[in-house]
Design a protein around this motif. Structure first.
Motif, PDB file in Angstrom:
ATOM      1  N   VAL A  85       2.606  -0.256  -2.356  1.00 51.88           N
ATOM      2  CA  VAL A  85       3.167  -0.781  -1.116  1.00 51.88           C
ATOM      3  C   VAL A  85       2.078  -0.740  -0.041  1.00 51.88           C
ATOM      4  O   VAL A  85       1.581   0.342   0.298  1.00 51.88           O
ATOM      5  CB  VAL A  85       4.390   0.029  -0.659  1.00 51.88           C
ATOM      6  N   ARG A  86       1.692  -1.894   0.460  1.00 51.59           N
ATOM      7  CA  ARG A  86       0.723  -1.957   1.543  1.00 51.59           C
ATOM      8  C   ARG A  86       1.333  -1.410   2.837  1.00 51.59           C
ATOM      9  O   ARG A  86       2.541  -1.200   2.947  1.00 51.59           O
ATOM     10  CB  ARG A  86       0.274  -3.406   1.787  1.00 51.59           C
ATOM     11  N   ARG A  87       0.482  -1.217   3.825  1.00 54.63           N
ATOM     12  CA  ARG A  87       0.964  -0.706   5.106  1.00 54.63           C
ATOM     13  C   ARG A  87       1.947  -1.664   5.766  1.00 54.63           C
ATOM     14  O   ARG A  87       2.878  -1.247   6.449  1.00 54.63           O
ATOM     15  CB  ARG A  87      -0.222  -0.462   6.047  1.00 54.63           C
ATOM     16  N   ASP A  88       1.731  -2.984   5.549  1.00 57.86           N
ATOM     17  CA  ASP A  88       2.618  -3.977   6.153  1.00 57.86           C
ATOM     18  C   ASP A  88       3.908  -4.158   5.367  1.00 57.86           C
ATOM     19  O   ASP A  88       4.717  -5.024   5.678  1.00 57.86           O
ATOM     20  CB  ASP A  88       1.912  -5.328   6.294  1.00 57.86           C
ATOM     21  N   GLY A  89       4.141  -3.334   4.321  1.00 58.75           N
ATOM     22  CA  GLY A  89       5.372  -3.411   3.549  1.00 58.75           C
ATOM     23  C   GLY A  89       5.302  -4.318   2.343  1.00 58.75           C
ATOM     24  O   GLY A  89       6.222  -4.330   1.522  1.00 58.75           O
ATOM     25  N   ALA A  90       4.208  -5.077   2.226  1.00 54.46           N
ATOM     26  CA  ALA A  90       4.080  -5.995   1.091  1.00 54.46           C
ATOM     27  C   ALA A  90       3.807  -5.197  -0.186  1.00 54.46           C
ATOM     28  O   ALA A  90       3.078  -4.199  -0.176  1.00 54.46           O
ATOM     29  CB  ALA A  90       2.960  -6.989   1.344  1.00 54.46           C
ATOM     30  N   ILE A  91       4.383  -5.630  -1.283  1.00 52.63           N
ATOM     31  CA  ILE A  91       4.181  -4.987  -2.590  1.00 52.63           C
ATOM     32  C   ILE A  91       3.188  -5.839  -3.367  1.00 52.63           C
ATOM     33  O   ILE A  91       3.397  -7.041  -3.538  1.00 52.63           O
ATOM     34  CB  ILE A  91       5.503  -4.857  -3.352  1.00 52.63           C
ATOM     35  N   ILE A  92       2.090  -5.212  -3.808  1.00 53.47           N
ATOM     36  CA  ILE A  92       1.063  -5.958  -4.540  1.00 53.47           C
ATOM     37  C   ILE A  92       0.774  -5.253  -5.859  1.00 53.47           C
ATOM     38  O   ILE A  92       0.828  -4.020  -5.947  1.00 53.47           O
ATOM     39  CB  ILE A  92      -0.227  -6.108  -3.714  1.00 53.47           C
ATOM     40  N   PRO A  93       0.460  -6.008  -6.908  1.00 50.88           N
ATOM     41  CA  PRO A  93       0.118  -5.397  -8.191  1.00 50.88           C
ATOM     42  C   PRO A  93      -1.364  -5.033  -8.231  1.00 50.88           C
ATOM     43  O   PRO A  93      -2.208  -5.758  -7.696  1.00 50.88           O
ATOM     44  CB  PRO A  93       0.444  -6.518  -9.189  1.00 50.88           C
ATOM     45  N   VAL A  94      -1.685  -3.907  -8.873  1.00 47.27           N
ATOM     46  CA  VAL A  94      -3.076  -3.511  -9.052  1.00 47.27           C
ATOM     47  C   VAL A  94      -3.280  -3.098 -10.503  1.00 47.27           C
ATOM     48  O   VAL A  94      -2.352  -2.665 -11.187  1.00 47.27           O
ATOM     49  CB  VAL A  94      -3.479  -2.357  -8.101  1.00 47.27           C
ATOM     50  N   GLU A  95      -4.542  -3.236 -10.948  1.00 48.38           N
ATOM     51  CA  GLU A  95      -4.930  -2.807 -12.286  1.00 48.38           C
ATOM     52  C   GLU A  95      -5.770  -1.551 -12.129  1.00 48.38           C
ATOM     53  O   GLU A  95      -6.661  -1.511 -11.271  1.00 48.38           O
ATOM     54  CB  GLU A  95      -5.733  -3.925 -12.948  1.00 48.38           C
ATOM     55  N   LEU A  96      -5.508  -0.523 -12.928  1.00 51.43           N
ATOM     56  CA  LEU A  96      -6.092   0.797 -12.682  1.00 51.43           C
ATOM     57  C   LEU A  96      -6.551   1.417 -13.988  1.00 51.43           C
ATOM     58  O   LEU A  96      -5.883   1.314 -15.019  1.00 51.43           O
ATOM     59  CB  LEU A  96      -5.048   1.680 -11.998  1.00 51.43           C
ATOM     60  N   THR A  97      -7.716   2.062 -13.905  1.00 49.02           N
ATOM     61  CA  THR A  97      -8.166   2.946 -14.970  1.00 49.02           C
ATOM     62  C   THR A  97      -8.747   4.175 -14.303  1.00 49.02           C
ATOM     63  O   THR A  97      -9.252   4.103 -13.173  1.00 49.02           O
ATOM     64  CB  THR A  97      -9.201   2.265 -15.878  1.00 49.02           C
ATOM     65  N   SER A  98      -8.707   5.334 -14.952  1.00 45.35           N
ATOM     66  CA  SER A  98      -9.184   6.554 -14.323  1.00 45.35           C
ATOM     67  C   SER A  98      -9.786   7.474 -15.373  1.00 45.35           C
ATOM     68  O   SER A  98      -9.587   7.296 -16.584  1.00 45.35           O
ATOM     69  CB  SER A  98      -8.039   7.264 -13.590  1.00 45.35           C
ATOM     70  N   ALA A  99     -10.531   8.480 -14.880  1.00 43.59           N
ATOM     71  CA  ALA A  99     -11.188   9.435 -15.775  1.00 43.59           C
ATOM     72  C   ALA A  99     -11.290  10.782 -15.071  1.00 43.59           C
ATOM     73  O   ALA A  99     -11.374  10.855 -13.838  1.00 43.59           O
ATOM     74  CB  ALA A  99     -12.570   8.937 -16.174  1.00 43.59           C
TER      75      ALA A  99
END
Length: 778
Positions: free
Chosen positions: A252-266
């Protein structure tokens, strides 16, 4: 005193002085031994310290150094003790304000600097030097004690760290350039997945600034539905375990918009603590593209499946690539034949259904091998169906042949419709000619293409003179043409807005003007308009005569009403003035007689009293009759006061709750309007009292800039619609006529068991519009 005495007196003193000196010497010797011991202990302690220590007197002479400083500098304690520090350890700070001794003597409590310590072999050692004062017996600053910490290892680590940071920054910058954010997540300060580092791309993706992000948990950004799963993955990563592959979440962005993200972590270590470093990419545009591609694919497939035409694409070998369900439906291809290889599925089955199966079969095979030919023809089936067939090769921009497209359209019903249309046209022509009214058919540009015999009679022109040569606009007078053109435009955009039959004037041969009613409709599926024209010239003349007759009758009624009001006014004045005076005189005579009747004649006294009461009642009756004929308050105080007086009278007599509101308090129309509104009010409130069984009556009088509105509303039975329009309802007819005589209007509505509302509106008249002398003083 004798010399002997003196000698004897001084002997003890000499002995005493010698003993004191010995004692002092012993104490000095003890102090020196203690000092040597303290120095030995100090040197032992100093040598135990791993970093260098130097003690310098305030005269800059070196008092002591420890073994660590000797090894660090390459000189021994014997070589430096007692010598000036700036001689043994010269530096750019010597003899300047940056000298540590000078700064301590100047009042600073401690000095901390980094220097390059020169060794005896010419090399240097990076040191962190800390200087503090030491004090003498009287508390004065006696010198400084300096510690020298070798920071060679720290410098090397800093260099390695700097190099690592540069590589890390380069990696982060590369991520920013390709739209990838780097976020370090650590479990700190009681916050799980606290963002302790974010690259510049992460604020751009989330809409938060860096300071806001660094105080937030990463999970604060994840939508609630995905938060638990994200927490579980983070905990697995923080435990040092691995999770393969990329995964997608929504934030959820600060302006309330919902955006998809792709994530990898280590898992990693950051600032000496366990961390989960995440690489995140905004995939909004990709998702939009995927969504659009999916949408277009669905639309394309839906378009194919919804098409009534059979559509089929085959490769150069004739094998089916794409085919919708209409192909099977049109040709009736069974399931077993659909996957048959060759020039399209089910070719033998399809060929067998045509009237000329061999010709159909041969043509399909020929077209399958022809890279250029296009065809459009019709195929008749043995069951009576007619199929329109189209085929064209599919060739790429490079000239390569990719196959052939086939389109099949069942035109059986179209063929039947064409036959029916021809029959319908014959029927239409027969009906067109025999409608009984003048009828014309015109193109969108107004050219008349067809008229019937009645149109010839109406216009005075023959068909040969009209069809294809005249426009319908030529039959409309110039004054009526704008309205007719407006109707014509509305027929194209919204035919429902055109009245079903509108009146126009019609110009016949020799400029004869006729009145007509025109009904226009657009022919379905085309742009032509058909007009039915009825001659109403004779009817209009009759209507005109009837209108004049009604106007004369209305004028007569207005005159009768005016005469009636004047007569009422005259009779009311005569009754009030003449009869009232006579009754007053009679009352005075009765009172005079009563006073002269002896008290003992009781019968005569009673008779005189009865006569006086009768005279009083007669006087009140005269006032009431005079007021009912023409209230004096209407002439003297105005319309608002007259209505208010009448409302009070009705309330007192009937007990009905009557209320009156006037806005403004004193409504001031001309005399005719005032009388008309007062009579309308009297009739309305009389109906409410007599017929509606109302317990409440509300009367409202409002004056607007250009009109006056009178409303009488009750809560009674409610008038019926049939009663409103009853020809014998003379009271209601009178109300309407009074308003219409002055250019006004009356609205009467009834609600069953909820009462009746009568609203009269009359326009305000200007002084120049008022005929006759206005005697009304309201």
């Amino acid at each position: 005193m004798t010399a002997r005495e003196n000698a004897s007196s001084t002997m003890p003193a000499e002995n005493s002085s010698g003993e004191g000196a010995e004692l002092l010497r012993q104490k000095l010797q003890q102090a020196e031994e203690a000092l040597r011991g303290a120095r030995a202990e100090l040197e032992c302690v100093l040598d135990l310290v791993t970093h260098g220590i130097r003690i310098v007197n305030k005269d800059y002479s070196i008092k002591a150094i420890n073994r660590a400083l000797a090894e660090m500098s390459g000189v021994s304690a014997e070589q430096v003790v007692g010598r000036k520090c700036y001689e043994i350890f010269p530096s750019v700070a010597c003899h300047t304000g940056e000298c540590r001794m000078a700064r301590i003597l100047g009042g600073e409590e401690s000095v901390r600097v980094e220097i390059e310590r020169a060794r005896s072999d010419g090399s240097t050692v990076p040191c962190l030097v800390t200087a503090i004062p030491f004090h003498g017996p009287e508390g004065e600053t006696a010198g400084i004690i300096e510690t020298f910490r070798d920071i060679t290892m720290r410098r090397q680590m800093q260099a390695q760290l700097l190099e690592s940071e540069e590589r890390y920054k380069a990696l982060i910058n590369l991520g920013t350039e390709v739209g990838e954010a780097v976020v370090m997540l650590q479990d700190e300060s009681g916050i799980e997945a606290l963002q302790t580092f974010v690259s510049d791309e992460w604020p751009r993706i989330t809409g938060y600034d860096k300071n806001e992000l660094l105080s937030m948990s990463f999970f604060d950004l994840v939508i609630p539905a995905e938060r638990v799963a994200s927490m579980e993955r983070h905990r697995i990563k923080m435990s040092g375990k691995t999770l393969p592959g990329l995964f997608e979440i929504n934030i959820v962005r600060r302006d309330g918009a919902i955006i998809p993200v792709e994530l990898t972590s280590a898992f990693t270590m950051y600032r000496g603590q366990r961390a989960n470093v995440a690489y995140i990419r905004d995939i909004s545009e990709r998702k939009k593209a995927e969504k659009e591609l999916k949408k277009q694919t669905i639309i394309f497939q839906a378009h194919l499946d919804s098409s009534l035409d059979g559509i089929m694409v085959v490769d150069p070998e004739g094998n089916r690539l794409i085919q919708n369900s209409s192909v099977d439906r049109i040709w009736g291809i069974p399931q077993r034949a659909k996957n048959q290889p060759g020039a399209g599925p089910g070719l033998p089955v399809v060929s067998a259904r045509t009237k000329d199966s061999q010709q159909f079969h041969d043509k399909v095979l020929r077209l399958a091998n022809d890279p250029t030919e296009k065809i459009r023809d019709e195929v008749e089936l043995i069951n009576g169906k007619v199929i329109e067939r189209y085929s064209a090769p599919i060739t790429g921009a490079d000239g390569k042949r990719y196959g052939r497209i086939w389109n099949f359209h069942d035109v059986t019903e179209t063929k039947k419709a064409e036959r029916a249309l021809r029959e319908s046209e014959e029927l239409y022509r027969t009906l067109f000619e025999n409608t009984g009214t003048a009828t014309s058919l015109a193109e969108e540009d107004a050219t008349i293409v067809l008229v019937n015999t009645e149109f010839e009679k109406l216009s005075g022109y023959s068909k040969a003179e009209i069809e294809g040569k005249k426009k319908w606009t030529e039959f409309i007078p110039a004054a009526d043409l704008p309205l007719a053109l407006e109707y014509s435009r509305e027929i194209s955009s919204d035919p429902s807005r055109i009245p079903n039959g509108f009146e126009l004037r019609f110009v016949a041969r020799n400029k004869r003007i006729k009145n007509v009613i025109v009904t226009v409709n657009r022919i379905p599926g085309g742009t032509r308009r058909i007009a039915s024209i009825k001659d109403i010239t004779r009817r209009k003349r009759v209507e005109k005569d009837l209108k004049k007759s009604r106007q004369r009758i209305r004028g007569l009624l207005e005159h009768v009403e005016l005469v009636r009001e004047e007569e009422r006014k005259r009779i009311a004045v005569e009754i009030h003035d003449e009869l009232g005076q006579l009754l007053t005189a009679l009352k005075m005579d009765v009172v005079w007689l009563a006073k002269r009747i002896p008290a003992e004649q009781e019968n005569m006294q009673k008779r005189a009293s009865s006569m006086r009461q009768t005279v009083d009642m007669t006087i009140q009756s005269v006032k009431r009759i005079s007021a009912e004929l023409r209230p004096h308050v209407l002439d003297n105080l105005g319309l608002s006061a007259a209505i208010e007086w009448q409302v009070k009278q009705i309330k007192d007599v009937t007990g009905v709750d009557c209320r009156f509101v006037s806005s403004p308090p004193d409504v001031t129309p001309d005399a005719d309007t005032a009388v008309a509104l007062f009579r309308i009010f009297q009739e309305a409130i009389t109906n409410a009292v007599r017929h509606s069984k109302a317990s409440q009556i509300m009367v409202e009088l409002r004056q607007f800039p250009v009109r006056i509105r009178l409303t009488v509303e009750d809560n009674g039975l409610g008038i019926k619609h049939s009663e409103i329009n009853d020809a014998k309802a003379f009271g209601l007819i009178g109300i309407k006529e009074k308003a219409r005589a002055l250019g006004g209007d009356v609205e009467i509505t009834g609600r069953p068991n909820r009462g009746t509302v009568i609203t009269a509106e009359i326009p305000l008249r200007k002084k120049e519009d008022i005929n006759g002398k206005d005697t009304y003083r309201g």
